[in-house]
Write an enzyme that holds these catalytic residues in place. Structure first.
Site, PDB file in Angstrom:
ATOM      1  CG  HIS A  62      -3.182   3.820   2.343  1.00 43.06           C
ATOM      2  ND1 HIS A  62      -3.610   3.428   1.100  1.00 43.06           N
ATOM      3  CD2 HIS A  62      -3.211   2.703   3.129  1.00 43.06           C
ATOM      4  CE1 HIS A  62      -3.874   2.134   1.118  1.00 43.06           C
ATOM      5  NE2 HIS A  62      -3.648   1.669   2.335  1.00 43.06           N
ATOM      6  CG  ASN A 108      -6.663  -0.497   1.390  1.00 40.79           C
ATOM      7  OD1 ASN A 108      -5.958  -0.069   0.476  1.00 40.79           O
ATOM      8  ND2 ASN A 108      -6.162  -0.921   2.532  1.00 40.79           N
ATOM      9  CB  CYS A 134      -0.945   0.010   1.193  1.00 43.65           C
ATOM     10  SG  CYS A 134      -2.113  -1.354   1.157  1.00 43.65           S
TER      11      CYS A 134
HETATM   12  O1  UT7 Z   1      -3.738  -0.856   3.655  1.00 47.89           O
HETATM   13  C1  UT7 Z   1      -2.837  -1.430   4.527  1.00 47.89           C
HETATM   14  C2  UT7 Z   1      -3.032  -0.907   5.877  1.00 47.89           C
HETATM   15  N1  UT7 Z   1      -4.207  -1.499   6.452  1.00 47.89           N
HETATM   16  C3  UT7 Z   1      -4.807  -0.895   7.452  1.00 47.89           C
HETATM   17  O2  UT7 Z   1      -4.421   0.168   7.846  1.00 47.89           O
HETATM   18  C4  UT7 Z   1      -5.945  -1.619   8.141  1.00 47.89           C
HETATM   19  C5  UT7 Z   1      -5.827  -1.446   9.622  1.00 47.89           C
HETATM   20  N2  UT7 Z   1      -6.828  -2.159  10.369  1.00 47.89           N
HETATM   21  C6  UT7 Z   1      -8.154  -1.865  10.361  1.00 47.89           C
HETATM   22  O3  UT7 Z   1      -8.577  -1.011   9.630  1.00 47.89           O
HETATM   23  C7  UT7 Z   1      -9.070  -2.573  11.325  1.00 47.89           C
HETATM   24  O4  UT7 Z   1      -8.305  -3.312  12.256  1.00 47.89           O
HETATM   25  C8  UT7 Z   1     -10.075  -3.525  10.645  1.00 47.89           C
HETATM   26  C9  UT7 Z   1     -11.119  -2.707   9.880  1.00 47.89           C
HETATM   27  C10 UT7 Z   1      -9.358  -4.458   9.699  1.00 47.89           C
HETATM   28  C11 UT7 Z   1     -10.831  -4.350  11.677  1.00 47.89           C
HETATM   29  O5  UT7 Z   1     -11.450  -3.514  12.637  1.00 47.89           O
HETATM   30  P1  UT7 Z   1     -11.297  -3.849  14.193  1.00 47.89           P
HETATM   31  O6  UT7 Z   1     -12.068  -2.838  14.924  1.00 47.89           O
HETATM   32  O7  UT7 Z   1      -9.821  -3.945  14.474  1.00 47.89           O
HETATM   33  O8  UT7 Z   1     -12.030  -5.236  14.306  1.00 47.89           O
HETATM   34  P2  UT7 Z   1     -11.471  -6.681  14.700  1.00 47.89           P
HETATM   35  O9  UT7 Z   1     -10.669  -7.268  13.591  1.00 47.89           O
HETATM   36  O10 UT7 Z   1     -10.834  -6.607  16.043  1.00 47.89           O
HETATM   37  O11 UT7 Z   1     -12.834  -7.483  14.835  1.00 47.89           O
HETATM   38  C12 UT7 Z   1     -13.854  -7.096  15.774  1.00 47.89           C
HETATM   39  C13 UT7 Z   1     -15.025  -8.040  15.653  1.00 47.89           C
HETATM   40  C14 UT7 Z   1     -14.627  -9.504  15.764  1.00 47.89           C
HETATM   41  O12 UT7 Z   1     -15.652 -10.156  16.495  1.00 47.89           O
HETATM   42  P3  UT7 Z   1     -15.462 -10.511  18.059  1.00 47.89           P
HETATM   43  O13 UT7 Z   1     -14.248 -11.388  18.106  1.00 47.89           O
HETATM   44  O14 UT7 Z   1     -15.231  -9.188  18.727  1.00 47.89           O
HETATM   45  O15 UT7 Z   1     -16.745 -11.185  18.409  1.00 47.89           O
HETATM   46  C15 UT7 Z   1     -14.644  -9.991  14.344  1.00 47.89           C
HETATM   47  O16 UT7 Z   1     -14.917 -11.360  14.241  1.00 47.89           O
HETATM   48  O17 UT7 Z   1     -15.655  -7.896  14.366  1.00 47.89           O
HETATM   49  C16 UT7 Z   1     -15.770  -9.173  13.737  1.00 47.89           C
HETATM   50  N3  UT7 Z   1     -15.641  -9.007  12.302  1.00 47.89           N
HETATM   51  C17 UT7 Z   1     -16.679  -8.789  11.472  1.00 47.89           C
HETATM   52  N4  UT7 Z   1     -17.993  -8.725  11.701  1.00 47.89           N
HETATM   53  C18 UT7 Z   1     -18.786  -8.469  10.633  1.00 47.89           C
HETATM   54  C19 UT7 Z   1     -14.490  -8.979  11.558  1.00 47.89           C
HETATM   55  N5  UT7 Z   1     -14.767  -8.744  10.271  1.00 47.89           N
HETATM   56  C20 UT7 Z   1     -16.125  -8.634  10.190  1.00 47.89           C
HETATM   57  C21 UT7 Z   1     -16.994  -8.390   9.113  1.00 47.89           C
HETATM   58  N6  UT7 Z   1     -18.312  -8.304   9.386  1.00 47.89           N
HETATM   59  N7  UT7 Z   1     -16.562  -8.198   7.845  1.00 47.89           N
END
Ligand code: UT7
Length: 323
Positions: A250, A280, A114
């Site tokens: 980004h 993204n 990225c």
């Molecule tokens: O381009 C390269 C650079 N990339 C980035 O900068 C991305 C950086 N990271 C992020 O933007 C975020 O970490 C994400 C958007 C990827 C994820 O957000 P988060 O707030 O960190 O969520 P998480 O991965 O900790 O997941 C939270 C919850 C989980 O459920 P539990 O374990 O709390 O019950 C996941 O299973 O959300 C659940 N979950 C979803 N639910 C519905 C994960 N993906 C989904 C989904 N739909 N698509």
């Protein structure tokens, strides 16, 4: 005085097909609400079979040349940042070269995920300052829809396809000497390679590869590294937050973008956001956002623009450009 790199034109290309969060939620265990709340994404574009990295890169590059009032004969080099090239070789940059009718110079692909566009801009700027080239197309083009793991809802809802490009030309005596790429700052930390990667490649037996990301860890690094990189760029030029006209970040997550805007003391209307409509698009996200804000007249000639990005590697960087 050595020449500077004038950002003479911008262009972008997005595939025709738009896929909404609701459409994804019909086949993936997710919801429009979750995706919008956690990321700001409402929709993304997905490429059709013919919309390859080189195809989209060519369209974006042609638009950048037209915006600059430049022609194929003005292009000395093409640097294409991508993690999803059409083929292992020749470089997608050279497919673009052929498609544009550029018959001299050189080109190559650059792999920095990225952060690829910032890396490519840095390399191009160095070559122009060194007097090696006078006209460079810098492109970011990606088809992440081809490397997503559709069983992993934590990543497959986050990415889209597209291409963005800029045409850089060496300054001449008549240019305002405050214009151009003021500086670029690129970084990498290979020890963090396992928090965002593709688990395969052409060189691996039976493993074309899918994207894997530990989102929370990447998020944590993004917020700190990007702020450091922007401050580094300002300090290198004796400038402060108050001098910035525009942030073109980004486009990975609106929460990261908002945090950056706040850190820089910029009101939301001075931050270019496309993540809601493009998701993204990796190396394409910064030049696509720049092209959009130039085309709709928000970013004007003379404005001071900060570009930043972070991606797998870990790679990250920033650039300060006066349009
Ligand atoms: O381009 C390269 C650079 N990339 C980035 O900068 C991305 C950086 N990271 C992020 O933007 C975020 O970490 C994400 C958007 C990827 C994820 O957000 P988060 O707030 O960190 O969520 P998480 O991965 O900790 O997941 C939270 C919850 C989980 O459920 P539990 O374990 O709390 O019950 C996941 O299973 O959300 C659940 N979950 C979803 N639910 C519905 C994960 N993906 C989904 C989904 N739909 N698509």
């Amino acid at each position: 005085m050595p020449p500077r790199s004038i950002l003479a034109g911008c262009g972008g290309y997005l595939p025709e097909r738009i896929v909404t969060n609701d459409e994804l939620s019909r086949t993936i265990d997710t919801s429009d609400e979750w995706i919008r709340e956690r990321t700001g994404i409402r929709q993304r574009h997905f490429a059709a079979a013919h919309e390859t990295t080189a195809f989209m890169g060519t369209a974006a590059a042609a638009a950048a040349l037209a915006d600059a009032g430049a022609h194929a004969a003005d292009v000395d080099a093409i640097i294409l940042a991508t993690s999803t090239p059409d083929q292992a070789f020749p470089a997608s940059a050279l497919r673009v070269q052929a498609a544009l009718g550029v018959t001299r110079g050189f080109g190559f692909d650059l792999s920095a995920a990225c952060a690829g566009f910032i890396y490519a801009l840095s390399v191009a700027d160095g070559m122009i300052r060194a007097g090696q080239v006078r006209g460079v197309l810098v492109i970011g083009s990606e088809v992440y829809s081809r490397i997503l793991n559709w069983q992993d809802r934590g990543t497959c809802v986050l990415f889209g396809d597209g291409a963005g490009a800029v045409f850089l030309r060496a300054s001449t005596g008549v240019d305002d000497d405050r214009r151009g790429v003021l500086s670029t700052h690129i970084h990498a930390q290979g020890t963090l390679g396992d928090i965002l990667y593709v688990d395969g490649a052409v060189g691996q037996p039976d493993k074309p590869g899918h994207l894997v990301m530990h989102g929370r860890e990447v998020f944590r690094h993004a917020v700190t590294r990007l702020a450091e990189a922007v401050d580094e760029a300002l300090a290198a030029n004796g400038l402060g937050h108050a001098d910035i006209d525009w942030l073109v970040p980004h486009q990975a997550n609106s929460r990261i973008i908002n945090a950056m805007g706040k850190k820089l003391g910029l009101p939301p209307e001075r931050v270019v956001v496309t993540v809601d409509r493009h998701a993204n698009t990796s190396a394409a996200s910064v030049p696509l956002a720049l092209a959009e804000a130039r085309a709709d007249g928000r970013i004007k000639s003379g404005d001071l623009v900060v570009l930043e990005a972070l991606g797998g590697g870990l790679t990250w960087g920033s650039a300060l450009v006066r349009l």
